[in-house]
Design an enzyme around this catalytic site. Structure first.
Site, mmCIF file in Angstrom:
data_model
loop_
_atom_site.group_PDB
_atom_site.id
_atom_site.type_symbol
_atom_site.label_atom_id
_atom_site.label_comp_id
_atom_site.label_asym_id
_atom_site.label_seq_id
_atom_site.Cartn_x
_atom_site.Cartn_y
_atom_site.Cartn_z
ATOM 1 N N LYS A 114 37.742 -5.975 27.248
ATOM 2 C CA LYS A 114 37.533 -6.259 25.818
ATOM 3 C C LYS A 114 38.856 -6.261 25.070
ATOM 4 O O LYS A 114 39.068 -7.080 24.154
ATOM 5 C CB LYS A 114 36.588 -5.220 25.205
ATOM 6 C CG LYS A 114 36.325 -5.430 23.704
ATOM 7 C CD LYS A 114 35.715 -6.787 23.396
ATOM 8 C CE LYS A 114 35.596 -7.079 21.907
ATOM 9 N NZ LYS A 114 34.606 -6.241 21.230
ATOM 10 N N LYS B 170 42.159 -2.542 14.305
ATOM 11 C CA LYS B 170 41.863 -1.374 15.139
ATOM 12 C C LYS B 170 41.914 -1.734 16.617
ATOM 13 O O LYS B 170 42.488 -1.015 17.441
ATOM 14 C CB LYS B 170 40.498 -0.810 14.746
ATOM 15 C CG LYS B 170 40.055 0.413 15.533
ATOM 16 C CD LYS B 170 39.188 0.072 16.749
ATOM 17 C CE LYS B 170 37.860 -0.550 16.343
ATOM 18 N NZ LYS B 170 36.994 -0.814 17.560
#
Length: 295
Positions: free
Chosen positions: A171, A239
């Site tokens: 990811k 983030k």
């Protein structure tokens, strides 16, 4: 029918929960805020007021939370997800967190006798609504086999990429590539505008060749219209790239374009645009060249 606990009905989680309900499963939905729980009413699931109410007796629990701290906070303690789950149940964490944090989740689940998969998703809000997410799964292959029918409801591409934490590694790479595609689409539009090109026509032909991508398909309208209503917020992409940056340092890698992309996304956030969609990278590219997004 499977009894499912669902923790985190946000932009991505809410349509995922709704798809599970439509597939005929019993879904108990918990959001950390009253506002989140109110919005979750439209999933069709049973909205509950505590983690325990969502997870007690559930065969599978899905978590879709904003960051590693939120995930660890949700699973830990006497009132946490793992304390409410029964041994033999399965925790599927769809959140995007660091590989190190994911290993902590797996370890805590193992101690509780609960199966665990890290299964972050890609595809944005549209993919979640369509049930067409790409899901990269880390953990035990046999555990994946038991919950794959549920993942097939929310995703179109479900791939076992390795052991615990591997899903988060993949990811992180995904988020890096998405940022790169967004930035290059933004810069291509600035380049095309400077030359007076027909933008829709140009994107049509670019999308049909090697330059084509899912990012171009899904985000062209946002950029052409200057509509940065969030499907995936800059704050969250910032983030995620922080996770990439940390992992790059831990591995001692030299990835200069990665560093630049992280800086560009952080710059959009620093402009006060963190709540906008990550296609707002176009706003920064336009501003750097003294033009308006809709100019």
């Amino acid at each position: 029918m499977t009894v499912i606990g669902f923790v985190g009905p946000g932009v991505m989680g809410r349509p995922m929960a709704a798809n599970l309900v439509r597939a005929g499963h019993e879904v108990r939905v918990y959001g950390r805020s009253a506002e989140s729980r109110a919005r979750a009413e439209d999933t069709g699931g049973t909205v509950v007021d505590s983690v325990r109410d969502a997870c007690a007796g559930a065969e599978v629990v899905f978590t879709v939370l904003t960051d590693g701290a939120a995930v660890l906070d949700a699973i830990d303690g006497e009132d946490g997800v793992l304390a409410a789950m029964e041994p033999g149940a399965v925790l599927v964490d769809h959140s995007t967190i660091s590989p190190a944090e994911s290993l902590r989740v797996h370890a805590a689940a193992a101690e509780a006798g609960v199966g665990c998969l890290d299964a972050p998703v890609s595809g944005g809000e549209a993919g979640a609504v369509e049930g067409a997410l790409s899901i990269m799964v880390g953990g035990d292959a046999d555990t994946l086999a038991t919950v794959r029918p549920l993942l097939d409801v929310v995703g179109a591409t479900i791939v076992h990429v390795g052991e615990a934490g591997a899903g988060q590694v993949v990811k992180a790479a995904n988020q890096l590539m998405v940022a790169g595609h967004l930035q290059m689409l933004a810069e291509a539009l600035v380049f095309l505008r400077a030359h007076g090109a027909d933008l829709p026509a140009a994107l049509d032909v670019l999308g049909g060749g090697l330059a084509g991508s899912t990012v171009l398909q899904r985000k062209r309208a946002n950029m052409l219209e200057g509509d940065f209503t969030p499907g995936f917020r800059i704050d969250l992409h910032d983030k995620d790239l922080g996770i990439v940056t940390q992992a790059v340092r831990e591995q001692g890698l030299a990835l200069p374009a990665t560093s630049l992309l992280s800086t560009l996304v952080a710059s959009v956030k620093a402009r006060g645009d963190g709540a906008l969609d990550h296609s707002a990278l176009y706003g920064l590219a336009a501003a750097l060249n003294g033009i308006a997004v809709n100019g």
